[in-house]
Design a protein around this motif. Structure first.
Motif, PDB file in Angstrom:
ATOM      1  N   SER A  43      -5.176  -1.277  -3.922  1.00 52.74           N
ATOM      2  CA  SER A  43      -6.018  -0.441  -4.768  1.00 52.74           C
ATOM      3  C   SER A  43      -5.182   0.070  -5.933  1.00 52.74           C
ATOM      4  O   SER A  43      -4.017   0.432  -5.745  1.00 52.74           O
ATOM      5  CB  SER A  43      -6.573   0.732  -3.960  1.00 52.74           C
ATOM      6  N   PHE A  44      -5.778   0.087  -7.125  1.00 57.43           N
ATOM      7  CA  PHE A  44      -5.098   0.653  -8.295  1.00 57.43           C
ATOM      8  C   PHE A  44      -5.810   1.927  -8.710  1.00 57.43           C
ATOM      9  O   PHE A  44      -6.998   1.911  -9.026  1.00 57.43           O
ATOM     10  CB  PHE A  44      -5.072  -0.341  -9.461  1.00 57.43           C
ATOM     11  N   GLY A  45      -5.076   3.042  -8.706  1.00 57.72           N
ATOM     12  CA  GLY A  45      -5.677   4.333  -9.013  1.00 57.72           C
ATOM     13  C   GLY A  45      -5.710   4.617 -10.507  1.00 57.72           C
ATOM     14  O   GLY A  45      -4.905   4.105 -11.279  1.00 57.72           O
ATOM     15  N   VAL A  46      -6.639   5.443 -10.910  1.00 57.78           N
ATOM     16  CA  VAL A  46      -6.764   5.806 -12.324  1.00 57.78           C
ATOM     17  C   VAL A  46      -5.548   6.598 -12.804  1.00 57.78           C
ATOM     18  O   VAL A  46      -5.298   6.698 -14.006  1.00 57.78           O
ATOM     19  CB  VAL A  46      -8.049   6.638 -12.556  1.00 57.78           C
ATOM     20  N   ASP A  47      -4.770   7.144 -11.860  1.00 53.31           N
ATOM     21  CA  ASP A  47      -3.581   7.918 -12.217  1.00 53.31           C
ATOM     22  C   ASP A  47      -2.333   7.051 -12.310  1.00 53.31           C
ATOM     23  O   ASP A  47      -1.224   7.570 -12.456  1.00 53.31           O
ATOM     24  CB  ASP A  47      -3.367   9.048 -11.203  1.00 53.31           C
ATOM     25  N   GLY A  48      -2.499   5.740 -12.230  1.00 51.12           N
ATOM     26  CA  GLY A  48      -1.352   4.849 -12.356  1.00 51.12           C
ATOM     27  C   GLY A  48      -0.618   4.580 -11.067  1.00 51.12           C
ATOM     28  O   GLY A  48       0.431   3.929 -11.072  1.00 51.12           O
ATOM     29  N   ARG A  49      -1.160   5.050  -9.965  1.00 52.60           N
ATOM     30  CA  ARG A  49      -0.556   4.736  -8.666  1.00 52.60           C
ATOM     31  C   ARG A  49      -1.198   3.473  -8.110  1.00 52.60           C
ATOM     32  O   ARG A  49      -2.410   3.289  -8.227  1.00 52.60           O
ATOM     33  CB  ARG A  49      -0.747   5.898  -7.691  1.00 52.60           C
ATOM     34  N   VAL A  50      -0.394   2.630  -7.478  1.00 54.54           N
ATOM     35  CA  VAL A  50      -0.910   1.411  -6.874  1.00 54.54           C
ATOM     36  C   VAL A  50      -0.607   1.447  -5.385  1.00 54.54           C
ATOM     37  O   VAL A  50       0.498   1.816  -4.973  1.00 54.54           O
ATOM     38  CB  VAL A  50      -0.328   0.146  -7.553  1.00 54.54           C
ATOM     39  N   PHE A  51      -1.609   1.110  -4.585  1.00 54.62           N
ATOM     40  CA  PHE A  51      -1.514   1.192  -3.132  1.00 54.62           C
ATOM     41  C   PHE A  51      -1.622  -0.202  -2.524  1.00 54.62           C
ATOM     42  O   PHE A  51      -2.373  -1.047  -3.010  1.00 54.62           O
ATOM     43  CB  PHE A  51      -2.652   2.057  -2.571  1.00 54.62           C
ATOM     44  N   PHE A  52      -0.896  -0.413  -1.427  1.00 57.59           N
ATOM     45  CA  PHE A  52      -0.985  -1.667  -0.687  1.00 57.59           C
ATOM     46  C   PHE A  52      -1.068  -1.369   0.804  1.00 57.59           C
ATOM     47  O   PHE A  52      -0.450  -0.419   1.302  1.00 57.59           O
ATOM     48  CB  PHE A  52       0.243  -2.549  -0.950  1.00 57.59           C
TER      49      PHE A  52
ATOM     50  N   GLN B 127       1.797 -11.790  -3.506  1.00 52.47           N
ATOM     51  CA  GLN B 127       1.975 -11.691  -4.948  1.00 52.47           C
ATOM     52  C   GLN B 127       0.628 -11.705  -5.677  1.00 52.47           C
ATOM     53  O   GLN B 127       0.443 -11.001  -6.668  1.00 52.47           O
ATOM     54  CB  GLN B 127       2.846 -12.840  -5.448  1.00 52.47           C
ATOM     55  N   TYR B 128      -0.310 -12.493  -5.164  1.00 54.01           N
ATOM     56  CA  TYR B 128      -1.658 -12.492  -5.745  1.00 54.01           C
ATOM     57  C   TYR B 128      -2.280 -11.099  -5.668  1.00 54.01           C
ATOM     58  O   TYR B 128      -2.915 -10.629  -6.612  1.00 54.01           O
ATOM     59  CB  TYR B 128      -2.551 -13.502  -5.026  1.00 54.01           C
ATOM     60  N   ILE B 129      -2.084 -10.428  -4.550  1.00 49.20           N
ATOM     61  CA  ILE B 129      -2.628  -9.072  -4.398  1.00 49.20           C
ATOM     62  C   ILE B 129      -2.014  -8.143  -5.447  1.00 49.20           C
ATOM     63  O   ILE B 129      -2.709  -7.312  -6.039  1.00 49.20           O
ATOM     64  CB  ILE B 129      -2.370  -8.547  -2.970  1.00 49.20           C
ATOM     65  N   VAL B 130      -0.713  -8.283  -5.689  1.00 54.40           N
ATOM     66  CA  VAL B 130      -0.042  -7.460  -6.697  1.00 54.40           C
ATOM     67  C   VAL B 130      -0.651  -7.695  -8.078  1.00 54.40           C
ATOM     68  O   VAL B 130      -1.025  -6.747  -8.780  1.00 54.40           O
ATOM     69  CB  VAL B 130       1.473  -7.768  -6.719  1.00 54.40           C
ATOM     70  N   VAL B 131      -0.768  -8.954  -8.469  1.00 58.35           N
ATOM     71  CA  VAL B 131      -1.312  -9.280  -9.789  1.00 58.35           C
ATOM     72  C   VAL B 131      -2.755  -8.809  -9.900  1.00 58.35           C
ATOM     73  O   VAL B 131      -3.175  -8.264 -10.929  1.00 58.35           O
ATOM     74  CB  VAL B 131      -1.205 -10.792 -10.056  1.00 58.35           C
ATOM     75  N   HIS B 132      -3.531  -9.006  -8.826  1.00 55.31           N
ATOM     76  CA  HIS B 132      -4.923  -8.573  -8.804  1.00 55.31           C
ATOM     77  C   HIS B 132      -5.024  -7.070  -9.085  1.00 55.31           C
ATOM     78  O   HIS B 132      -5.807  -6.630  -9.938  1.00 55.31           O
ATOM     79  CB  HIS B 132      -5.532  -8.907  -7.446  1.00 55.31           C
ATOM     80  N   GLU B 133      -4.226  -6.291  -8.377  1.00 48.08           N
ATOM     81  CA  GLU B 133      -4.321  -4.839  -8.538  1.00 48.08           C
ATOM     82  C   GLU B 133      -3.830  -4.387  -9.903  1.00 48.08           C
ATOM     83  O   GLU B 133      -4.426  -3.502 -10.530  1.00 48.08           O
ATOM     84  CB  GLU B 133      -3.556  -4.138  -7.422  1.00 48.08           C
ATOM     85  N   LEU B 134      -2.751  -4.981 -10.396  1.00 46.59           N
ATOM     86  CA  LEU B 134      -2.242  -4.581 -11.700  1.00 46.59           C
ATOM     87  C   LEU B 134      -3.203  -4.957 -12.822  1.00 46.59           C
ATOM     88  O   LEU B 134      -3.260  -4.269 -13.859  1.00 46.59           O
ATOM     89  CB  LEU B 134      -0.869  -5.210 -11.944  1.00 46.59           C
TER      90      LEU B 134
END
Length: 250
Positions: free
Chosen positions: A181-190, A203-210
């Motif tokens: 999940s990518f938060g509106v505050d710039g935090r990314v969760f896995f 890595q796909y999950i990382v690119v997807h969220e970013l």
């Protein structure tokens, strides 16, 4: 923090959503997702049993119904397959020889009478202190979460730089059915379970969220952004949809 239909990926690999309405066919309910960039009609069966029709914007409902009717045998077969997969996600037993995933590889468990830490990975084996077996899941989750934190911090730092994303914090936790999940505050969760996946899938999950830092929904622009940084994202996404269930037994 956005939730579906915006940012996170679910473990079933839910398709991009721009929900139009629902169609009922042969007692089954399909959510219709339309896109101006879509050229063909596709049916997606979620691991949860949810059904989606992804279609070009101008295809009439009657054409979609006809398409589904022609694919009903396939749909029912996929639903049955998903049900069997759910039943085949066994809960792990913390006994000698049990296999545990880590970055896509399975490592056998060895119970050790004496060691300084509860769990470590050594010489291709997970070594678990025998006195810690009674809380084996807690020990493994803690170990996975620590490794996931390190791995995803490195991946996010690398990909965020390439994608022009300012990430305030990377956090690993239990996200339920979501991989990230990518938060509106710039935090990314896995999800900590993402560290069980092969590196190319994680890595796909990382690119997807970013990519959600640029586009909050799963619009065509979002997938174009993903494609710019991960041209083979479709095969990775498909792998996750078909095989993600394998990591859910712990």
């Amino acid at each position: 923090m956005p939730t579906l239909p915006l940012s996170p990926i679910r473990t079933g690999g839910k398709p991009a959503r721009n929900s139009d309405h629902r169609l009922e066919v042969d007692g089954l309910s399909f959510e219709v997702l339309r896109s101006d960039r879509r050229k063909t009609v596709q049916i997606t069966v979620e691991r949860t049993g949810e059904l989606f029709i992804v279609a070009p914007s101008k295809v009439a409902d009657q054409e979609l119904v006809q398409f589904v009717e022609e694919k009903l045998l396939w749909v029912h077969t996929k639903l049955a397959d998903k049900a069997r997969l759910q039943q085949r996600a066994p809960v792990k037993e913390f006994v000698d020889g049990e296999g545990f995933l880590y970055l896509g590889k399975s490592y056998r468990l060895r119970l050790i009478d004496r060691q300084l830490v509860d769990l470590h990975l050594k010489n291709g084996r997970f070594c678990l202190r025998r006195s810690s077996v009674y809380r084996g899941r807690e020990v493994f989750v803690s170990w996975y979460a620590r490794r996931a934190q390190q791995w995803f911090e490195r991946q996010v730092a690398e990909q965020a730089n390439l994608m022009g994303v300012d990430v305030k914090e990377v956090r690993v936790q239990d996200l339920g059915f979501r991989w990230g999940s990518f938060g509106v505050d710039g935090r990314v969760f896995f999800h900590w379970k993402a560290i069980l996946l092969p590196p190319r899938i994680a890595q796909y999950i990382v690119v997807h969220e970013l990519a959600h830092a640029h586009h909050r929904d799963h619009s065509a622009a979002f997938w174009i952004k993903v494609d710019q940084h991960l041209p083979d994202w479709r095969s990775r996404k498909a792998w996750l949809a078909e095989n993600g269930i394998q990591v859910e037994g712990l």
